[in-house]
Scaffold this active site. Structure first.
Site, short mmCIF file in Angstrom:
data_model
loop_
_atom_site.label_atom_id
_atom_site.label_comp_id
_atom_site.label_asym_id
_atom_site.label_seq_id
_atom_site.Cartn_x
_atom_site.Cartn_y
_atom_site.Cartn_z
N ASP A 8 41.71 3.16 -16.72
CA ASP A 8 40.89 2.85 -15.56
C ASP A 8 39.58 2.24 -16.06
OD1 ASP A 8 39.42 5.02 -16.48
OD2 ASP A 8 39.50 6.16 -14.59
N CYS A 65 41.72 7.37 -19.44
CA CYS A 65 40.73 7.43 -18.35
C CYS A 65 39.59 8.31 -18.85
CB CYS A 65 41.35 7.88 -17.03
SG CYS A 65 41.93 9.58 -16.95
N HIS A 133 65.61 21.49 -28.87
CA HIS A 133 64.69 20.89 -27.89
C HIS A 133 65.41 19.96 -26.91
CE1 HIS A 133 61.58 22.62 -30.30
NE2 HIS A 133 62.02 21.98 -31.37
C1 RB5 Z 1 36.73 8.53 -12.85
O1 RB5 Z 1 35.47 8.92 -12.37
C2 RB5 Z 1 37.43 9.73 -13.48
O2 RB5 Z 1 37.72 10.67 -12.51
C3 RB5 Z 1 38.67 9.29 -14.23
O3 RB5 Z 1 38.35 8.40 -15.24
C4 RB5 Z 1 39.49 10.39 -14.90
O4 RB5 Z 1 38.67 11.21 -15.69
C5 RB5 Z 1 40.37 11.18 -14.01
O5 RB5 Z 1 41.11 12.07 -14.42
#
Ligand code: RB5
Length: 166
Positions: A8, A65, A133
């Protein structure tokens, strides 16, 4: 290996370091976005990368993210995906050896670039051990396919491939 990568807007800044490192290791990398720090939603990229890996277009996926959590949860909603979020190498390695993970997630707000690279390397090098596994991984995939019948069939199977299951 062919590797699909996604992030993201928060993970975006760590991504070029990881892409460059993957290329140095000799892997082929495709970036499925985000392509800027403009605010966006992590499920978009978790879904894109997961669909590509599940379709067999890529061997593995890497997702970034802020914490690695949201984008990894998103990927795990796609059938056939076993995604792990890691902030240390031990779980990364064991997630390959025991859980046959096909996507690695981590958080750019949690770990720095050098630790991220170490985790990536360990995860890419580790092989699935199979054996005891195998049944558990197949059971997880049956859950992902929402197939209770397949789950029970695997759970109770006496197939040779599942015999070493202690
Ligand atoms: C974005 O603010 C943040 O929520 C995202 O990058 C991530 O950490 C979500 O799990």
């Amino acid at each position: 290996m062919k590797i699909a990568i996604g992030s993201d807007h928060v993970g975006y800044e760590l991504k070029p370091t990881i892409i460059e490192y993957l290329k140095e290791l000799g892997h082929e990398v495709t970036d499925f976005g985000a392509y800027s720090t403009q605010r966006t939603d992590y499920p978009i990229y978790g879904k894109k990368v997961a669909k590509e890996v599940a379709a067999g277009h890529f061997d593995r996926g890497i997702l970034i993210c802020g914490t690695g959590v949201g984008i990894t949860i998103s990927a795990n909603k796609v059938a056939g995906i076993r995604a792990v979020v890691c902030s240390e190498p031990y779980s990364a390695e064991l997630s390959r050896r025991h859980n046959n993970t096909n996507i690695l997630g981590f958080g750019s707000r949690v770990i720095g670039p050098e630790l991220a690279k170490m985790i990536v390397k360990v995860w890419l090098d580790a092989e699935f051990e199979g054996g005891r596994h195998e049944r558990r991984v197949d059971e997880m995939d049956a859950i992902g396919n929402n197939d209770d019948q397949a789950f029970e069939a695997i759970r109770t199977s006496e197939d040779d491939k599942y015999l070493d299951h202690c």
